[in-house]
Design an enzyme around this catalytic site. Structure first.
Site, short mmCIF file in Angstrom:
data_model
loop_
_atom_site.label_atom_id
_atom_site.label_comp_id
_atom_site.label_asym_id
_atom_site.label_seq_id
_atom_site.Cartn_x
_atom_site.Cartn_y
_atom_site.Cartn_z
N GLY B 185 0.19 -10.43 -146.21
CA GLY B 185 -0.53 -11.52 -146.87
C GLY B 185 -1.75 -11.01 -147.61
N GLY B 186 -1.74 -11.21 -148.94
CA GLY B 186 -2.83 -10.74 -149.78
C GLY B 186 -3.82 -11.83 -150.13
N ALA B 273 -1.28 -12.59 -141.92
CA ALA B 273 -2.27 -13.52 -142.50
C ALA B 273 -1.61 -14.23 -143.66
CB ALA B 273 -3.51 -12.76 -142.95
N HIS B 448 -35.48 -9.51 -163.86
CA HIS B 448 -34.88 -8.24 -164.28
C HIS B 448 -35.39 -7.11 -163.38
CE1 HIS B 448 -33.25 -5.17 -166.92
NE2 HIS B 448 -34.40 -4.54 -166.82
#
Ligand SMILES: Cc1cc2nc3c(=O)[nH]c(=O)nc-3n(C[C@H](O)[C@H](O)[C@H](O)COP(=O)(O)OP(=O)(O)OC[C@H]3O[C@@H](n4cnc5c(N)ncnc54)[C@H](O)[C@@H]3O)c2cc1C
Lengths: 427, 478
Positions: B185-186, B273, B448
């Site tokens: 399962g990915g 999964a 920034h």
């Protein structure tokens, strides 16, 4: 595919309701979960959300109409293929496309798709009962601001009901009810408990606010000597019980009130402001306020003028029992022309009842108590112990004057003080 | 209420103490309602706390440390090889959970929410039976179902505690660091836990039925993660199914069938999964009017009401995005609706975060969803190689993208792949929910150098050029 939306089962044995407001119109886009209608049952006012997303094709009901469970209220084009068209693609199960908002939708015209507005503004709209899609947005690119929502709600008195807003001539604006200030934090002064404000309680609050803010009330008080009536009642109680009824003072009061009303047609009436007319009702259906565990309900005894004391005693007992069991039907709660509320059973003495809108008057009775009274016998005053009951009548001063109230109470009193006269009225 | 009584009454009964359930219980209590919370576990927290979000993120943070330490070698700092101590990892995880569980329990107590341990089963639309509890029966005025979900076990597969074929629960128990691990399962659970094990030293093989990882997520957002996993996992097989999975003495034997035929391989352990299904069976719902869809999710309206007026349902049990914050938001709506407030679940941007490295996060409308639904959108992309901060972090493979309504410039969705996407996504959520325009995002100041500048620059691209990127004309998605 056009889908029908039927009145869902509202639970608790409720089979029908009255449409209070219609929040959508044909041609309007609706989303699943958006409120379509507000329906009042004898238990509560409920908002009915849309189970579909799509475009409203037809609205089959209007405010004031009684609808039953299973009845089609609205039809909606959902844009889904109908099952026989072709196998529904997987995507059809997903939510249908939210249309891009049309920022320049003319005011009042519902726009389509999600309306750009912050979560707080959306919540405000729900609180004020405003349909966001109808509010013109003043913000950048059509953003609807909180101020826009407030302004919209203030401009349209019943913002909750766009149907009414669309016909401005239908009813004059209700007197502006000012928004109350936010409440202080009561817990600053001690422990508090907050409980929900719902169902019957909320419905009662709405009705009372409507009546109290629309109708200028005047209340008159009269003391009634029920010594003889009480003796008469005791004597006939048994036989009526054998018939399955309960011969209470309320039964006599109902009969007497109906009889007196015939001579005071303007009290058995309603004011139709919109039409500029007074509606005189030629039928005498008297509501009786019943205090149940859930709150106040007012079942109606129909055609009191045509019924005998025995019949009324039996019918009233049934109504009261069904009220406590929450088994009253909508019919039994509708059509009253005048209301009687007897606080005496609870030990209350005098009070000023609020009219059951849109009736014109309400009669309240207190507990009959033994009192020392000066009576005149053969021209000589003397003190006597008499059973006296206060009766109060609140009238709509737009329709009636104090003199009408006094006249009604005097006739009502004469009838109850002299059971013979009451019995004569039955002939 | 006296404990030990056989039968009790409560104003609001909440079944399930996960993020949906405890949010509903706490909010209801704050609104002055009398609340009882029932869970099979002794303390609130649910899947999220004991075998979901919290333990997985505890391990993922440590996995990231390991991967960062390795990456630092190429930048002038060399650490020795990490020594992974499963016992220490388990202890740390237990401490984290303990701290949170204590906190939740104290919060419940301070709000007078009664906690009952037991399994609830409806016997009517007004009462539940409690199994394995001190109290036998609870009658309620209102109920909120928040029973969550359970991992799906493919046919023939059974998750035994301590078994080699594991669900996410077994994987988070971290019995050992297996030499090799098959992840089936990915989706996000498979990728997150696969990454944990890979960082801790397992050879990880991924099998996915679809043609790529994170099938529900925009392809360009999944791409940088895919590139990363190519270096981290031993193998990835797409368009491949597991046709047989057998637990043996010392290993798990798997037969994989894909485009290139069938292969059989042995792994020390396997993690399944493949999704979760709602925990709505055995709840006695058939004794109530509550309705479910074909997949077992409870049907609710925007006020979380089921077909049974006194019963509401929230969280994984009602489907949609099965995430903790969605469950909590729904829980609060349910509580407010019970208290008679005009609450409604109307979120337009439910954020989702995949905590891999790089992370993937998105909210609102995605590009692929817009295409599927035929909504015309304009998409702007700001690749992180133009971000000073990303370059200092060695994270220049990232991407920030905006989904914008063409005429108005209104922001409909935001997607991020890269480090700290979990924090960056919040600006997108605020923008979508507030109805902000690309102009707004472009006009506000982003500090920034930070990764948040990529969001401002993606917005600038809507108008042509960004400071650090000369834009081609943005591409309409249709
Ligand atoms: C490995 C993993 C990682 C995850 N990571 C994240 C993440 O990073 N972020 C995120 O948002 N989400 C994550 N999730 C998903 C998240 O855990 C769920 O969406 C969330 O827990 C759902 O909350 P819930 O309240 O619906 O139910 P749950 O958390 O599932 O809780 C339900 C509770 O109800 C109890 N219960 C069930 N039936 C009964 C009954 N009959 N009587 C009494 N009690 C009952 C259960 O024992 C459980 O405690 C993850 C899930 C997993 C498996």
């Amino acid at each position: 595919m056009i889908r029908e939306f039927k009145l869902p089962d509202l639970g608790e044995g409720v089979h029908e309701g009255e449409i209070l407001s219609v929040r959508i119109a044909a041609g309007q886009a609706v989303r699943e979960g958006e409120i379509l209608l507000e329906v009042e049952t004898d238990k509560a006012a409920v908002e009915i959300p849309s189970p579909f997303t799509g475009t409203v094709i037809e609205v089959r009901v209007r405010p004031g109409q009684t609808v039953h469970v299973g009845e089609v209220l609205v039809t909606v084009e959902t844009g889904e293929a109908s099952p026989e068209d072709k196998p529904a693609p997987a995507a059809a199960a997903e939510k249908s496309p939210p249309e891009p908002a049309a920022p320049s939708a003319p005011p009042g015209e519902p726009r389509r798709g999600p309306v750009p507005a912050s979560p707080a503004t959306r919540r405000l709209a729900r609180e004020l009962g405003v349909d966001l899609s109808r509010v013109p947005g003043s913000g950048p690119a059509g953003l609807v601001t909180a101020e826009d929502v407030r302004a919209f709600a203030a401009r349209i008195p019943s913002a909750a009901s766009p149907a009414a807003a669309a016909q401005p001539s239908a009813a004059p604006a209700s007197p502006a009810v000012e928004e109350a200030d936010a409440l202080p934090d009561f817990s600053r002064w001690g422990p508090v408990e907050r409980i929900p404000f719902r169902s019957l309680r909320r419905a009662t609050a709405r009705r009372m606010t409507l009546s109290w803010s629309r109708i200028p009330h005047v209340t008159s008080l009269e003391m009634i000597d029920v010594t003889r009536l009480e003796a008469f009642r005791k004597k006939h109680k048994g036989p009526v019980e054998a018939l399955g009824g309960r011969l209470t003072l309320t039964v006599f009061a109902l009969k007497a009130a109906a009889t007196v009303l015939k001579g005071h047609p303007r009290i058995n009436a309603s004011l139709d402001e919109a039409a500029g007319e007074i509606v005189l009702k030629k039928h005498y259906h008297l509501g009786v306020a019943v205090n149940t565990e859930e709150g106040l309900v007012v079942p109606v005894v129909r055609h009191v003028d045509d019924k005998s004391l025995k019949e009324i005693a039996v019918e009233l007992k049934g109504l009261i029992e069904r009220a406590h069991a929450r088994k009253l039907t909508r019919e039994e709660l509708q059509g009253g022309t005048f209301t009687l509320t007897n606080a005496g059973a609870l030990g209350g003495w005098s009070f000023t009842p609020i009219i059951h809108y849109p009736q014109a008057a309400i009669l309240g009775l207190g507990e009959a108590r033994l009192e020392p009274v000066v009576i005149s016998e053969g021209g000589r005053p003397r003190l006597a112990a008499r059973l006296r009951m206060p009766a109060v009548l609140s009238i709509d001063h737009r329709l009636l004057d104090g003199a009408d109230a006094v006249g009604f109470l005097r006739a009502f009193r004469r009838m109850l003080e002299d059971p013979d006269e009451l019995l004569l009225s039955l002939v | 209420m006296v404990m030990g009584e056989l039968s009790q009454e409560t104003e609001v009964l909440v079944i399930g103490g996960g993020p949906g359930g405890y949010a509903a219980a706490f909010r209801a209590a704050d609104l002055g309602l009398e609340v009882t919370l029932v869970d099979t576990a002794p303390r609130p927290g649910g899947v999220c706390l004991y075998r979901g979000c919290i333990p997985s993120k505890t391990f993922l943070h440590l996995a990231e440390l390991v991967l960062d330490a390795a990456a630092a070698a190429g930048r002038g700092i060399r650490f020795g090889a990490p020594r992974i101590d499963p016992e220490g990892l388990r202890r740390w995880k237990a401490q984290v959970i303990e701290k949170m569980a204590e906190g939740l329990t104290a919060l419940a107590r301070r709000r007078n929410v009664q906690l009952i341990q037991g399994r609830a089963e409806f016997e009517s639309s007004a009462s539940v039976l409690l199994h394995d509890a001190e109290i036998r029966r609870l009658r309620f005025r209102h109920a909120v179902i928040a029973t969550g979900s359970r991992p799906i076990a493919p046919p023939g597969v059974e998750f035994r505690p301590g078994g080699r074929i594991m669900s996410s629960t077994g994987a988070l128990a971290l019995a050992d660091i297996p030499e090799s691990l098959l992840v089936i399962g990915g989706g996000y659970v498979g990728l997150e836990l696969g990454m944990v094990y890979a960082a801790f030293g397992s050879r990880v093989t991924l099998v996915e039925r679809q043609e790529r990882i994170l099938a529900g997520v925009d392809g360009d957002l999944a791409r940088p993660l895919f590139e990363r996993l190519r270096g981290l996992f031993a193998a990835m097989h797409f368009r491949t199914r597991v046709v047989e999975l057998v637990e043996e003495e010392e290993s798990v034997r798997a037969r994989l069938s894909g485009e290139s035929g069938e292969i059989e391989e042995r792994f020390s352990r396997a993690l399944v999964a493949v999704g979760r299904r709602p925990a709505t069976e055995g709840l006695g719902l058939e004794k109530t009017g509550v309705e479910r869809d074909e997949r077992g999710f409870i049907r609710v309206d925007a006020r979380m009401a089921t077909a049974e007026p006194r019963i509401r349902a929230v969280g994984d049990a009602v489907g949609g995005l099965m995430l903790a914050h969605k469950a909590s938001a729904e829980g609060k709506v349910a509580a407010e609706a019970i208290a008679g407030k005009p609450a409604q679940f109307d979120a337009r941007a439910v954020p989702a975060v995949v905590y891999t490295d790089p992370q993937v996060a998105w909210c609102g409308l995605t590009e692929e969803e817009a295409r599927r639904l035929g909504i015309e959108v304009q998409v702007t992309r700001f690749p992180w190689r133009f971000s000073g901060r990303a370059v200092t972090l060695g994270a220049s493979e990232g991407l920030t993208k905006l989904i914008v309504e063409p005429g108005t410039g209104r922001i409909l969705g935001l997607g991020v792949c890269g480090r700290h996407a979990e924090g960056l996504i919040a600006e997108g959520v605020l923008a979508v929910e507030m109805g902000a325009l690309a102009e707004d995002l472009a006009a506000i100041l982003h500090p920034h150098p930070t990764l948040s500048e990529t969001e401002g620059e993606a917005a600038e691209l809507f108008f042509g050029n960004a400071v650090h990127l000369l834009g081609k004309t943005p591409s309409p998605a249709r």
